[in-house]
Design a protein around this motif. Structure first.
Motif, PDB file in Angstrom:
ATOM      1  N   SER A  35     -12.059 -14.803   0.993  1.00  0.00           N
ATOM      2  CA  SER A  35     -10.794 -14.485   0.342  1.00  0.00           C
ATOM      3  C   SER A  35     -10.535 -12.975   0.364  1.00  0.00           C
ATOM      4  CB  SER A  35     -10.803 -14.978  -1.108  1.00  0.00           C
ATOM      5  OG  SER A  35     -10.953 -16.372  -1.157  1.00  0.00           O
ATOM      6  N   SER A  36      -9.332 -12.609   0.720  1.00  0.00           N
ATOM      7  CA  SER A  36      -8.878 -11.206   0.746  1.00  0.00           C
ATOM      8  C   SER A  36      -9.668 -10.336   1.723  1.00  0.00           C
ATOM      9  CB  SER A  36      -8.932 -10.591  -0.662  1.00  0.00           C
ATOM     10  OG  SER A  36      -8.149 -11.329  -1.565  1.00  0.00           O
ATOM     11  N   ALA A  37     -10.345 -10.934   2.695  1.00  0.00           N
ATOM     12  CA  ALA A  37     -11.226 -10.186   3.591  1.00  0.00           C
ATOM     13  C   ALA A  37     -10.508  -9.064   4.326  1.00  0.00           C
ATOM     14  CB  ALA A  37     -11.887 -11.133   4.589  1.00  0.00           C
ATOM     15  N   PHE A  38      -9.321  -9.329   4.836  1.00  0.00           N
ATOM     16  CA  PHE A  38      -8.555  -8.314   5.561  1.00  0.00           C
ATOM     17  C   PHE A  38      -7.266  -7.987   4.807  1.00  0.00           C
ATOM     18  CE2 PHE A  38     -11.281 -10.208   8.753  1.00  0.00           C
ATOM     19  CZ  PHE A  38     -11.689  -9.120   9.499  1.00  0.00           C
ATOM     20  N   PHE A  39      -7.311  -8.088   3.505  1.00  0.00           N
ATOM     21  CA  PHE A  39      -6.133  -7.890   2.646  1.00  0.00           C
ATOM     22  C   PHE A  39      -5.464  -6.549   2.942  1.00  0.00           C
ATOM     23  CE2 PHE A  39      -3.978  -9.112  -1.317  1.00  0.00           C
ATOM     24  CZ  PHE A  39      -3.372  -7.926  -1.669  1.00  0.00           C
ATOM     25  N   SER A  40      -4.193  -6.613   3.355  1.00  0.00           N
ATOM     26  CA  SER A  40      -3.361  -5.427   3.572  1.00  0.00           C
ATOM     27  C   SER A  40      -3.960  -4.442   4.583  1.00  0.00           C
ATOM     28  CB  SER A  40      -3.090  -4.724   2.237  1.00  0.00           C
ATOM     29  OG  SER A  40      -1.876  -4.012   2.276  1.00  0.00           O
ATOM     30  N   CYS A  41      -4.603  -4.969   5.621  1.00  0.00           N
ATOM     31  CA  CYS A  41      -5.020  -4.125   6.752  1.00  0.00           C
ATOM     32  C   CYS A  41      -3.793  -3.954   7.647  1.00  0.00           C
ATOM     33  CB  CYS A  41      -6.171  -4.768   7.506  1.00  0.00           C
ATOM     34  SG  CYS A  41      -7.705  -4.828   6.573  1.00  0.00           S
ATOM     35  N   THR A  42      -2.939  -3.035   7.281  1.00  0.00           N
ATOM     36  CA  THR A  42      -1.603  -2.964   7.861  1.00  0.00           C
ATOM     37  C   THR A  42      -1.576  -2.491   9.309  1.00  0.00           C
ATOM     38  OG1 THR A  42      -1.319  -0.757   6.916  1.00  0.00           O
ATOM     39  CG2 THR A  42      -0.519  -2.620   5.621  1.00  0.00           C
ATOM     40  N   PHE A  62      -3.495 -11.277   4.101  1.00  0.00           N
ATOM     41  CA  PHE A  62      -2.263 -10.900   3.393  1.00  0.00           C
ATOM     42  C   PHE A  62      -1.777  -9.523   3.844  1.00  0.00           C
ATOM     43  CE2 PHE A  62      -0.075  -8.739  -0.041  1.00  0.00           C
ATOM     44  CZ  PHE A  62       0.813  -9.680  -0.501  1.00  0.00           C
ATOM     45  N   ASN A  63      -0.496  -9.455   4.212  1.00  0.00           N
ATOM     46  CA  ASN A  63       0.168  -8.195   4.555  1.00  0.00           C
ATOM     47  C   ASN A  63      -0.448  -7.501   5.780  1.00  0.00           C
ATOM     48  OD1 ASN A  63       2.223  -6.238   4.121  1.00  0.00           O
ATOM     49  ND2 ASN A  63       0.784  -4.913   3.046  1.00  0.00           N
ATOM     50  N   CYS A  64      -1.033  -8.275   6.677  1.00  0.00           N
ATOM     51  CA  CYS A  64      -1.460  -7.716   7.973  1.00  0.00           C
ATOM     52  C   CYS A  64      -0.235  -7.736   8.885  1.00  0.00           C
ATOM     53  CB  CYS A  64      -2.608  -8.524   8.553  1.00  0.00           C
ATOM     54  SG  CYS A  64      -4.152  -8.356   7.626  1.00  0.00           S
ATOM     55  N   ARG A  65       0.677  -6.840   8.630  1.00  0.00           N
ATOM     56  CA  ARG A  65       2.009  -6.937   9.201  1.00  0.00           C
ATOM     57  C   ARG A  65       2.123  -6.523  10.665  1.00  0.00           C
ATOM     58  NH1 ARG A  65       2.714  -2.926   4.921  1.00  0.00           N
ATOM     59  NH2 ARG A  65       2.815  -0.799   5.750  1.00  0.00           N
ATOM     60  N   ALA A  66       1.053  -5.995  11.250  1.00  0.00           N
ATOM     61  CA  ALA A  66       1.108  -5.622  12.661  1.00  0.00           C
ATOM     62  C   ALA A  66       0.656  -6.753  13.588  1.00  0.00           C
ATOM     63  CB  ALA A  66       0.261  -4.378  12.921  1.00  0.00           C
ATOM     64  N   VAL A  67       0.062  -7.807  13.038  1.00  0.00           N
ATOM     65  CA  VAL A  67      -0.390  -8.945  13.844  1.00  0.00           C
ATOM     66  C   VAL A  67       0.825  -9.766  14.276  1.00  0.00           C
ATOM     67  CG1 VAL A  67      -1.760 -11.063  13.849  1.00  0.00           C
ATOM     68  CG2 VAL A  67      -2.609  -9.029  12.677  1.00  0.00           C
TER      69      VAL A  67
END
Length: 211
Positions: A35-42, A62-67
């Motif tokens: 859970s939350s492992a890559f949280f917000s790695c933008t 969550f919020n990995c917006r560049a993927v």
């Protein structure tokens, strides 16, 4: 920049959000992403999913917006709540046959998502007019944010879940008479959406469902 996690049979830590690499290369020995492992790695753009991955925890990306694209491995059995929510750059994702549990809000806020690809051999879920439903069609789990301006929720649908259509670019939605529940944040931030006609038998509208 490449992130190489040379680990064996590991459950990733709850939060490693300081990662600023452009690519996450995960070894095939990893079976669970916590859970939350890559949280917000933008800045994370690409994720090489482990070939033996079985579960993805809630809010994991969550919020990995560049993927932009994700192909989930055939071994994947479960995807946690809001696992990919607010991946606003995500355009396409593939869900395999063995995935038997998908949490609510899984693609909440994925405003660029054009298509959810689902294996035709999956016996727990189905795609109806681009929407992701439980196999019996009673629950709408997700609708791609960039799938179109009109959404006709399938006849027989009883529930639209938490965040199912949040931030989608829909202007019009048709709700079936079978609908009983609209979950929290179901149509949240659908800024162009016209007020829909509500079914007579509707029992509950969740918090911020149409805000």
């Amino acid at each position: 920049v490449i992130l190489l996690l040379s680990l064996v049979m590991i459950i990733l830590p709850q939060i490693i959000s300081s990662i600023s690499s452009l690519l996450a290369q995960l070894p095939d020995t990893i079976e669970k992403i916590g859970s939350s492992a890559f949280f917000s790695c933008t800045r994370l753009e690409n994720i090489n999913m482990p070939a033996n991955l079985k579960s993805i925890g809630s809010l994991a990306f969550f919020n990995c917006r560049a993927v932009e694209e994700l192909d989930l491995p055939d071994t994947l059995q479960s995807i946690g709540k809001s696992a990919f929510s607010y991946c606003s750059g995500l355009r396409r994702i593939y869900i395999p046959a063995q995935t038997a549990m998908i949490g609510t809000g899984v693609f909440m806020g994925c405003s660029a998502l054009e298509d959810i690809e689902l294996s035709g051999e999956n016996t727990q879920y189905r795609i109806i007019d681009k929407g992701l439903y439980t196999y019996d069609g009673s629950v709408l789990l997700a609708y791609p944010g960039a799938a179109g301006e009109e959404l006709y929720v399938a006849p027989g649908t009883e529930r639209v879940t938490y965040g199912a259509c949040a931030a989608a670019g829909i202007r019009y939605v048709s709700l079936p008479e079978s609908l009983l529940y609209i979950g929290n944040y179901a149509f949240y931030s659908c800024n162009e959406l016209e007020a829909p006609a509500l079914p007579d038998g509707l029992l509950e509208i969740g918090t911020h469902a149409f805000d």
